[in-house]
Design a protein around this motif. Structure first.
Motif, short mmCIF file in Angstrom:
data_model
loop_
_atom_site.label_atom_id
_atom_site.label_comp_id
_atom_site.label_asym_id
_atom_site.label_seq_id
_atom_site.Cartn_x
_atom_site.Cartn_y
_atom_site.Cartn_z
N ILE A 13 0.86 -1.18 0.00
CA ILE A 13 0.00 0.00 0.00
C ILE A 13 0.90 1.22 0.00
CG2 ILE A 13 -1.69 1.32 1.32
CD1 ILE A 13 -2.85 -1.36 2.25
N VAL A 14 0.83 1.98 -1.10
CA VAL A 14 1.70 3.15 -1.26
C VAL A 14 0.84 4.36 -1.59
CG1 VAL A 14 3.63 1.74 -2.03
CG2 VAL A 14 2.08 2.70 -3.72
N TYR A 15 1.36 5.54 -1.31
CA TYR A 15 0.64 6.78 -1.56
C TYR A 15 0.89 7.25 -3.00
CZ TYR A 15 0.34 6.86 3.54
OH TYR A 15 0.10 6.54 4.84
N ASP A 16 -0.19 7.57 -3.68
CA ASP A 16 -0.09 8.02 -5.06
C ASP A 16 -1.34 8.82 -5.39
OD1 ASP A 16 0.87 8.39 -7.61
OD2 ASP A 16 1.20 6.27 -8.02
N ASP A 17 -1.37 9.39 -6.58
CA ASP A 17 -2.53 10.17 -7.01
C ASP A 17 -3.77 9.28 -7.09
OD1 ASP A 17 -1.57 13.04 -8.17
OD2 ASP A 17 -0.01 11.52 -8.47
N ILE A 18 -4.88 9.81 -6.60
CA ILE A 18 -6.15 9.09 -6.67
C ILE A 18 -7.21 10.01 -7.27
CG2 ILE A 18 -5.64 7.53 -4.75
CD1 ILE A 18 -7.38 9.28 -2.97
N GLU A 19 -8.12 9.43 -7.99
CA GLU A 19 -9.21 10.19 -8.59
C GLU A 19 -10.56 9.79 -8.01
OE1 GLU A 19 -9.14 10.01 -12.81
OE2 GLU A 19 -7.14 10.89 -12.98
N SER A 20 -10.67 8.56 -7.51
CA SER A 20 -11.94 8.09 -6.97
C SER A 20 -11.69 7.06 -5.90
CB SER A 20 -12.80 7.48 -8.09
OG SER A 20 -12.32 6.19 -8.43
N ILE A 21 -12.75 6.65 -5.21
CA ILE A 21 -12.61 5.64 -4.17
C ILE A 21 -12.22 4.28 -4.75
CG2 ILE A 21 -14.17 6.80 -2.57
CD1 ILE A 21 -16.35 4.82 -3.43
N ASP A 22 -12.37 4.10 -6.05
CA ASP A 22 -11.96 2.85 -6.68
C ASP A 22 -10.44 2.69 -6.67
OD1 ASP A 22 -14.58 2.18 -7.24
OD2 ASP A 22 -14.55 3.15 -9.21
N ASP A 23 -9.72 3.77 -6.45
CA ASP A 23 -8.26 3.70 -6.38
C ASP A 23 -7.78 3.27 -5.00
OD1 ASP A 23 -7.90 4.63 -9.03
OD2 ASP A 23 -8.19 6.70 -8.35
N LEU A 24 -8.66 3.27 -4.00
CA LEU A 24 -8.29 2.94 -2.62
C LEU A 24 -8.20 1.41 -2.45
CD1 LEU A 24 -10.60 5.49 -0.76
CD2 LEU A 24 -8.15 5.72 -1.26
N PRO A 25 -7.46 0.94 -1.44
CA PRO A 25 -7.26 -0.51 -1.23
C PRO A 25 -8.47 -1.17 -0.56
CG PRO A 25 -6.05 0.72 0.43
CD PRO A 25 -6.63 1.75 -0.51
N ARG A 26 -9.59 -1.16 -1.24
CA ARG A 26 -10.82 -1.72 -0.69
C ARG A 26 -10.66 -3.21 -0.38
NH1 ARG A 26 -16.43 -0.38 -1.59
NH2 ARG A 26 -15.80 1.14 -3.18
N GLY A 27 -10.96 -3.57 0.87
CA GLY A 27 -10.94 -4.98 1.26
C GLY A 27 -9.57 -5.56 1.51
N TRP A 28 -8.55 -4.72 1.59
CA TRP A 28 -7.19 -5.22 1.82
C TRP A 28 -6.67 -4.74 3.18
CZ3 TRP A 28 -4.64 -8.74 -1.04
CH2 TRP A 28 -5.11 -8.99 -2.34
N THR A 29 -5.82 -5.55 3.77
CA THR A 29 -5.14 -5.18 5.00
C THR A 29 -3.69 -5.63 4.89
OG1 THR A 29 -5.23 -5.24 7.42
CG2 THR A 29 -5.65 -7.31 6.26
N ASP A 30 -2.90 -5.32 5.92
CA ASP A 30 -1.50 -5.73 5.90
C ASP A 30 -1.15 -6.51 7.16
OD1 ASP A 30 -1.50 -3.66 7.78
OD2 ASP A 30 -0.58 -2.23 6.43
N GLU A 31 -0.19 -7.39 7.01
CA GLU A 31 0.38 -8.14 8.13
C GLU A 31 1.82 -7.69 8.28
OE1 GLU A 31 1.69 -12.74 9.23
OE2 GLU A 31 0.27 -12.36 7.58
N GLN A 32 2.18 -7.23 9.48
CA GLN A 32 3.52 -6.70 9.69
C GLN A 32 4.15 -7.28 10.95
OE1 GLN A 32 4.23 -2.49 9.01
NE2 GLN A 32 2.19 -2.22 8.14
N ASP A 33 5.46 -7.53 10.84
CA ASP A 33 6.28 -7.93 11.97
C ASP A 33 7.71 -7.53 11.64
OD1 ASP A 33 7.10 -9.02 14.38
OD2 ASP A 33 6.00 -10.89 14.12
#
Length: 380
Positions: A40-60
Motif C-alpha cells: 500500500i503506497v501513496y499516489d494520485d487518486i481520482e476516486s474511491i476505486d483507487d483505494l485498497p478496498r478490502g485489503w489489509t496488511d500483516e507486519q512484523d
C-alpha cells in the motif's frame, strides 16, 4: 469526538466519493493509499476505486504482506512503506541550475512548487511526524522554502486508525491512534456488517467549507460511540510497546552498553530504517554538469547516517563502525532529538521494524539496554 461546539457528521461511501470530487474541484491534487507492487503506497487518486478496498496488511520484524479482509473497508490497513514525507520533503530535488553563455554565467534557483496537495487518510502518527518535520524544516532560523510551500498548501484529510499494525507502538509515543489536531477533515471508518459510513470531524475553515459542499447527516450518539470504540480497540491492540518517559537519560547514560556491539552484528547499515522513517530529514547535495561545461545543476537527495560517506570529513568517516552508526541513529531519534527540537523524533509507526531486512526492533533494543524482558516493557 468532535469539539464541544462542533457536531460530528456522517457520510456514506458515496459521500466519500463526493468528498474527493469536492477536494479536486477546489484545485487540490488528491493523494492517498493505493495498491502497487504488493504494498500500500501513496499516489494520485481520482476516486474511491483507487483505494485498497478490502485489503489489509500483516507486519512484523522484517515482514510485510498484504492479505484480504473479510469486509470492504477502504482504510483497513495500518501504514505502508511510504510516509507523507515523500511529498513534503522530496527524495530528490533540484536546487539550482547554472548556465554559461560565453563570458556570462547565470544561476537560477529552483522555484518552490505551486501545486496544492490533499493528503487522504493521514494517521495520527503521521500528523505527528509532519509536525516534527515542521519544527525541523520551517520552525527555526533556516527555512526550507520548498518544504514550506508544500506544507502551507497542503490539505490534511486525517483518519482515526481502525487497525493497529504488528509493529505499531504509537500509544507509547503519545502519537495516536486518535487524531486530535493538525487536520482539516478527520474520518473514522465504521462498518457493522450492514452499514458502511464515515464519521467526519472538521478542524479548519477549509475543512468545514468542503464538508458543506457534500451530502452529510448529523452523527447520532450511536455513531459517535461506535467511533470511540474503534479507536479504543486500536489503542488496546498495539503490536509493540516502549516506555518513553526516560529515553534521553537512559540512552545517554548507556553509550557504552554491550548491546550496541550485539546489534551491530545484525545491522546491515542498509539505511532502510531511515528511508522509511517519517521524520528523518538528513540530505546530501550532488553537483552535475553536461559534457560541454555550459550547464550545471545542484541536486539535494535523501541521505542517511547509516552510510559511511555521511559523516566523512577530511581524513575519513567520523562513524566508521556499524556500532557507531546504529548508536548515532537510535540515540538521535530517541534522545538528542529532544535536546535539539524539544520532542522525540519517533512517532511509533513501526516502519523501521517492519522494513529492516533482518528485523531489528527498536523497542527490543531499548528494552535490552533498560535490562527488562521485552514482553514486560510498558508504555508510559
Amino acid at each position: 469526538m468532535a469539539k464541544a461546539d462542533e457536531a460530528a457528521a456522517v457520510i456514506t461511501v458515496e459521500g466519500l466519493q463526493d468528498l474527493l470530487r469536492a477536494i479536486r474541484a477546489r484545485g487540490y491534487r488528491a493523494i492517498g493509499p493505493t495498491l502497487q507492487n504488493q504494498a500500500i503506497v501513496y499516489d494520485d487518486i481520482e476516486s474511491i476505486d483507487d483505494l485498497p478496498r478490502g485489503w489489509t496488511d500483516e507486519q512484523d520484524g522484517g515482514l510485510y504482506r498484504l492479505t484480504r479482509r473479510e469486509d470492504e473497508a477502504l482504510f483497513g490497513y495500518s501504514v505502508g512503506p511510504q510516509s507523507w514525507k515523500k511529498f513534503l520533503h522530496e527524495p530528490r530535488l533540484r536546487l539550482w541550475t547554472a548556465e554559461r553563455r560565453g563570458e556570462d554565467t547565470s544561476v537560477t534557483p529552483e522555484a518552490p512548487p505551486s501545486d496544492r496537495l490533499a493528503f487522504i487518510g493521514v494517521r495520527a502518527c503521521e500528523i505527528r511526524a509532519i509536525e516534527i518535520q515542521d519544527r525541523v524544516l520551517v520552525g527555526d532560523l533556516y527555512v526550507d522554502p520548498h518544504y514550506k510551500a508544500r506544507r502551507e498548501g497542503a490539505l490534511i484529510v486525517a483518519l482515526n486508525c481502525g487497525k493497529a499494525g504488528g509493529t505499531c507502538f504509537c500509544v507509547s509515543m503519545h502519537a495516536g491512534p486518535r487524531v486530535k489536531h493538525g487536520f482539516d477533515i478527520a474520518l473514522t471508518e465504521l462498518l457493522d456488517g450492514t452499514e458502511h459510513v464515515f464519521l467526519v470531524e472538521t478542524g479548519s475553515d477549509e475543512g468545514r467549507a468542503i464538508l458543506e459542499q457534500i451530502p452529510h447527516d448529523l452523527a447520532s450518539s450511536r455513531e459517535v460511540d461506535a467511533a470511540e470504540a474503534v479507536i479504543a480497540q486500536t489503542a488496546s491492540s498495539m503490536g509493540r510497546q516502549m516506555r518513553s518517559d526516560d529515553l534521553n537519560e537512559l540512552l545517554m547514560n548507556n553509550l557504552e552498553h554491550p548491546r550496541w556491539n550485539e546489534v551491530a552484528t545484525r545491522c546491515l547499515t542498509c539505511a532502510n530504517c531511515t528511508l522509511v522513517c517519517p521524520t528523518c530529514f538528513c540530505t546530501s547535495v550532488e553537483d552535475a554538469s553536461d559534457l560541454t561545461g555550459e550547464r550545471a545543476e545542484r541536486w539535494r537527495r535523501w541521505d542517511s547516517c547509516f552510510t559511511m560517506d555521511f559523516s566523512y570529513i577530511h581524513g575519513g568517516s567520523v562513524r566508521a563502525s556499524t556500532k557507531s552508526r546504529y548508536r548515532q541513529w537510535m540515540t538521535h531519534k530517541l534522545a538528542t532529538w529532544i535536546d535539539q527540537f524539544g520532542s522525540s523524533g519517533c512517532v511509533g509507526c513501526g516502519r523501521c521494524i517492519t522494513w529492516c531486512p533482518v528485523g531489528i526492533d527498536i523497542t527490543e533494543e531499548v528494552c535490552a539496554i533498560r535490562g527488562c524482558d521485552a514482553s514486560a516493557e510498558e508504555s508510559v
